[in-house]
Design a protein around this motif. Structure first.
Motif, PDB file in Angstrom:
ATOM      1  N   LEU A  65      37.698  36.862  30.146  1.00 53.98           N
ATOM      2  CA  LEU A  65      38.309  37.304  31.092  1.00 53.98           C
ATOM      3  C   LEU A  65      39.906  37.505  30.748  1.00 53.98           C
ATOM      4  O   LEU A  65      40.530  36.684  30.051  1.00 53.98           O
ATOM      5  N   LEU A  66      40.473  38.626  31.353  1.00 53.95           N
ATOM      6  CA  LEU A  66      41.954  38.780  31.122  1.00 53.95           C
ATOM      7  C   LEU A  66      42.475  38.343  32.424  1.00 53.95           C
ATOM      8  O   LEU A  66      42.242  39.014  33.487  1.00 53.95           O
ATOM      9  N   THR A  67      43.121  37.287  32.764  1.00 57.72           N
ATOM     10  CA  THR A  67      43.599  36.269  33.932  1.00 57.72           C
ATOM     11  C   THR A  67      44.848  36.412  34.044  1.00 57.72           C
ATOM     12  O   THR A  67      45.972  36.356  33.288  1.00 57.72           O
ATOM     13  N   SER A  68      45.082  36.577  35.252  1.00 57.62           N
ATOM     14  CA  SER A  68      46.671  36.399  35.947  1.00 57.62           C
ATOM     15  C   SER A  68      46.370  35.655  37.020  1.00 57.62           C
ATOM     16  O   SER A  68      45.516  35.710  37.798  1.00 57.62           O
ATOM     17  N   LYS A  69      47.461  34.754  37.196  1.00 57.77           N
ATOM     18  CA  LYS A  69      47.606  33.840  38.222  1.00 57.77           C
ATOM     19  C   LYS A  69      48.974  33.925  38.910  1.00 57.77           C
ATOM     20  O   LYS A  69      50.027  33.755  38.093  1.00 57.77           O
ATOM     21  N   LEU A  70      49.155  33.851  40.198  1.00 57.69           N
ATOM     22  CA  LEU A  70      50.439  34.095  40.878  1.00 57.69           C
ATOM     23  C   LEU A  70      50.542  33.008  41.860  1.00 57.69           C
ATOM     24  O   LEU A  70      49.631  32.926  42.648  1.00 57.69           O
ATOM     25  N   PRO A  71      51.758  32.517  42.146  1.00 53.63           N
ATOM     26  CA  PRO A  71      51.735  31.404  43.382  1.00 53.63           C
ATOM     27  C   PRO A  71      51.840  32.319  44.509  1.00 53.63           C
ATOM     28  O   PRO A  71      52.114  33.238  44.761  1.00 53.63           O
ATOM     29  N   ILE A  72      51.203  31.312  45.744  1.00 51.68           N
ATOM     30  CA  ILE A  72      51.273  31.942  46.907  1.00 51.68           C
ATOM     31  C   ILE A  72      52.185  31.190  47.653  1.00 51.68           C
ATOM     32  O   ILE A  72      52.115  29.981  47.742  1.00 51.68           O
ATOM     33  N   CYS A  73      53.199  31.723  48.620  1.00 55.01           N
ATOM     34  CA  CYS A  73      54.137  31.351  49.162  1.00 55.01           C
ATOM     35  C   CYS A  73      54.024  31.431  50.612  1.00 55.01           C
ATOM     36  O   CYS A  73      53.574  32.712  51.096  1.00 55.01           O
ATOM     37  N   ASP A  74      54.457  30.575  51.288  1.00 57.21           N
ATOM     38  CA  ASP A  74      54.546  30.778  53.002  1.00 57.21           C
ATOM     39  C   ASP A  74      55.654  31.431  53.440  1.00 57.21           C
ATOM     40  O   ASP A  74      56.455  31.862  52.670  1.00 57.21           O
ATOM     41  N   GLN A  75      55.876  31.662  54.744  1.00 57.19           N
ATOM     42  CA  GLN A  75      56.938  32.365  55.312  1.00 57.19           C
ATOM     43  C   GLN A  75      58.367  31.691  54.935  1.00 57.19           C
ATOM     44  O   GLN A  75      59.311  32.363  54.904  1.00 57.19           O
ATOM     45  N   ASN A  76      58.341  30.404  54.637  1.00 61.01           N
ATOM     46  CA  ASN A  76      59.470  29.797  54.131  1.00 61.01           C
ATOM     47  C   ASN A  76      59.901  29.883  52.523  1.00 61.01           C
ATOM     48  O   ASN A  76      60.864  29.330  52.114  1.00 61.01           O
ATOM     49  N   GLY A  77      58.647  30.275  51.939  1.00 60.05           N
ATOM     50  CA  GLY A  77      58.895  30.435  50.597  1.00 60.05           C
ATOM     51  C   GLY A  77      58.499  29.471  49.717  1.00 60.05           C
ATOM     52  O   GLY A  77      58.484  29.338  48.531  1.00 60.05           O
ATOM     53  N   LYS A  78      57.924  28.570  50.231  1.00 61.07           N
ATOM     54  CA  LYS A  78      57.092  27.143  49.886  1.00 61.07           C
ATOM     55  C   LYS A  78      55.919  27.683  49.132  1.00 61.07           C
ATOM     56  O   LYS A  78      55.082  28.535  49.950  1.00 61.07           O
ATOM     57  N   ILE A  79      55.615  27.183  48.013  1.00 55.88           N
ATOM     58  CA  ILE A  79      54.256  27.559  47.306  1.00 55.88           C
ATOM     59  C   ILE A  79      53.124  26.680  47.930  1.00 55.88           C
ATOM     60  O   ILE A  79      53.299  25.527  47.793  1.00 55.88           O
ATOM     61  N   THR A  80      52.372  27.193  48.196  1.00 53.72           N
ATOM     62  CA  THR A  80      51.273  26.460  48.994  1.00 53.72           C
ATOM     63  C   THR A  80      49.812  26.611  48.471  1.00 53.72           C
ATOM     64  O   THR A  80      48.705  26.388  48.675  1.00 53.72           O
ATOM     65  N   GLY A  81      49.941  27.434  47.378  1.00 52.24           N
ATOM     66  CA  GLY A  81      48.587  27.865  46.666  1.00 52.24           C
ATOM     67  C   GLY A  81      48.656  28.922  45.427  1.00 52.24           C
ATOM     68  O   GLY A  81      49.872  29.098  45.027  1.00 52.24           O
ATOM     69  N   LEU A  82      47.656  29.440  45.202  1.00 52.98           N
ATOM     70  CA  LEU A  82      47.635  30.543  44.032  1.00 52.98           C
ATOM     71  C   LEU A  82      46.555  31.318  44.322  1.00 52.98           C
ATOM     72  O   LEU A  82      45.673  31.226  45.069  1.00 52.98           O
ATOM     73  N   VAL A  83      46.914  32.824  43.838  1.00 54.24           N
ATOM     74  CA  VAL A  83      45.861  33.864  43.757  1.00 54.24           C
ATOM     75  C   VAL A  83      45.602  34.212  42.287  1.00 54.24           C
ATOM     76  O   VAL A  83      46.595  34.312  41.547  1.00 54.24           O
ATOM     77  N   GLY A  84      44.501  34.356  42.091  1.00 51.55           N
ATOM     78  CA  GLY A  84      43.999  34.709  40.566  1.00 51.55           C
ATOM     79  C   GLY A  84      43.203  35.928  40.443  1.00 51.55           C
ATOM     80  O   GLY A  84      42.518  36.262  41.378  1.00 51.55           O
ATOM     81  N   ILE A  85      43.371  36.650  39.417  1.00 49.53           N
ATOM     82  CA  ILE A  85      42.494  37.855  38.990  1.00 49.53           C
ATOM     83  C   ILE A  85      42.002  37.671  37.651  1.00 49.53           C
ATOM     84  O   ILE A  85      42.714  37.201  36.651  1.00 49.53           O
ATOM     85  N   GLY A  86      40.316  37.996  37.562  1.00 49.91           N
ATOM     86  CA  GLY A  86      39.984  37.743  36.104  1.00 49.91           C
ATOM     87  C   GLY A  86      39.234  39.092  35.864  1.00 49.91           C
ATOM     88  O   GLY A  86      38.227  39.295  36.575  1.00 49.91           O
ATOM     89  N   ARG A  87      39.790  39.916  35.033  1.00 45.86           N
ATOM     90  CA  ARG A  87      39.121  41.027  34.944  1.00 45.86           C
ATOM     91  C   ARG A  87      38.189  40.884  33.457  1.00 45.86           C
ATOM     92  O   ARG A  87      38.501  40.228  32.320  1.00 45.86           O
ATOM     93  N   ASP A  88      37.033  41.148  33.609  1.00 39.59           N
ATOM     94  CA  ASP A  88      35.735  40.888  32.763  1.00 39.59           C
ATOM     95  C   ASP A  88      36.135  41.970  31.500  1.00 39.59           C
ATOM     96  O   ASP A  88      35.974  43.175  31.359  1.00 39.59           O
ATOM     97  N   ILE A  89      36.350  41.373  30.285  1.00 41.92           N
ATOM     98  CA  ILE A  89      36.558  41.858  29.117  1.00 41.92           C
ATOM     99  C   ILE A  89      35.636  41.549  28.125  1.00 41.92           C
ATOM    100  O   ILE A  89      35.827  41.752  26.758  1.00 41.92           O
ATOM    101  N   THR A  90      34.407  41.170  28.236  1.00 45.16           N
ATOM    102  CA  THR A  90      33.737  40.699  27.384  1.00 45.16           C
ATOM    103  C   THR A  90      33.107  41.831  26.361  1.00 45.16           C
ATOM    104  O   THR A  90      32.887  41.416  25.131  1.00 45.16           O
ATOM    105  N   THR A  91      32.744  42.772  26.936  1.00 41.00           N
ATOM    106  CA  THR A  91      32.117  43.951  25.904  1.00 41.00           C
ATOM    107  C   THR A  91      33.231  44.164  24.807  1.00 41.00           C
ATOM    108  O   THR A  91      32.941  44.339  23.726  1.00 41.00           O
ATOM    109  N   SER A  92      34.395  44.376  25.441  1.00 43.81           N
ATOM    110  CA  SER A  92      35.545  44.794  24.397  1.00 43.81           C
ATOM    111  C   SER A  92      35.942  43.859  23.451  1.00 43.81           C
ATOM    112  O   SER A  92      36.028  44.034  22.234  1.00 43.81           O
TER     113      SER A  92
END
Length: 239
Positions: A65-92
């Motif tokens: 996987l080609l992975t990216s992860k970014l913090p999720i912030c609430d309306q006050n700018g406090k980090i409350t979690g994360l969002v991740g994206i994993g692109r399948d690059i197995t073949t290449s």
């Protein structure tokens, strides 16, 4: 949340099966611990962008996987979690690994041949040399030779002959089994059986050449036969 592609990686059929669970519920302990440590850095404000990583499926197969992860912030700018994206690059990635393996096998063969093997680009610059060719050039490492031309290694008149010779090959005229000689470190002649072939890119365009020089063994008494001497074109004359 988890989308269908992520559910496939998690081996879950529905999002409901994944919601509320952590990586410790979904992966082996050692893998989950790595993911946890990784996530903690993101939750501290250090995003991950386009990093290659893999996991192993139930059949023991790697999935990249080609992975990216970014913090999720609430309306006050406090980090409350994360969002991740994993692109399948197995073949290449598998294709890349196979190519790297083939290159390793080829390089192992080239470096252990007794024959001098080299490649040049269309400008005559060395792209590759093996230990046997380094010996002919009187150099110790490939790094000393790469991007240099015959004008860096030989007298001008000799380099000009090599240049003219190479240009014929680059124009599509291969040289096969031509006898010639160079001088060794002691100033003694070493006879070579030389072949040069055009080097082509994926579109078939000639972009350089590949050369092979095989050392000829003298006949009994340490001399070449009269037939051999008659064929030889001297390319490195001590005079």
């Amino acid at each position: 949340m988890a989308n269908p592609a992520d559910l496939k990686n998690l081996k879950c059929k529905t999002e409901a099966e994944a919601i509320g669970k952590s990586d410790f519920d979904l992966f082996p302990k050692d893998v989950a611990e790595k993911f946890w440590a990784d996530d903690q850095r993101v939750l501290q404000g250090r995003p991950v962008l386009k990093r290659e990583e893999f996991f192993v499926d139930e059949k023991g197969m790697k999935h990249w996987l080609l992975t990216s992860k970014l913090p999720i912030c609430d309306q006050n700018g406090k980090i409350t979690g994360l969002v991740g994206i994993g692109r399948d690059i197995t073949t290449s990635k598998l294709a890349e690994e196979a190519l790297a393996h083939e290159r390793s096998l080829l390089r192992t063969l080239i470096d252990n041949l007794p024959d001098a093997v080299y490649a040049k680009d269309a400008a005559g610059r060395k792209l590759l040399v093996n230990p046997a060719d380094l010996k002919n050039l009187h150099y110790q490492t490939e790094a000393e030779v790469i991007n240099k031309t015959d004008f860096d290694f030989f007298p001008k008149e000799m380099a000009e002959k090599f240049w003219a010779d190479d240009q014929k090959v680059i124009q599509g005229q291969p040289i096969i089994d031509r006898e010639e000689y160079v001088l060794d470190d002691a100033g003694q002649k070493r006879w070579l059986l030389t072949s040069k072939l055009p080097l082509r890119d994926q579109d078939g365009k000639i972009v350089g050449l590949v050369g092979i020089g095989r050392t000829l063994r003298p006949k009994a008494g340490g001399r070449l036969t009269a037939e051999q001497r008659g064929k030889i074109a001297p390319v490195h004359d001590p005079a």
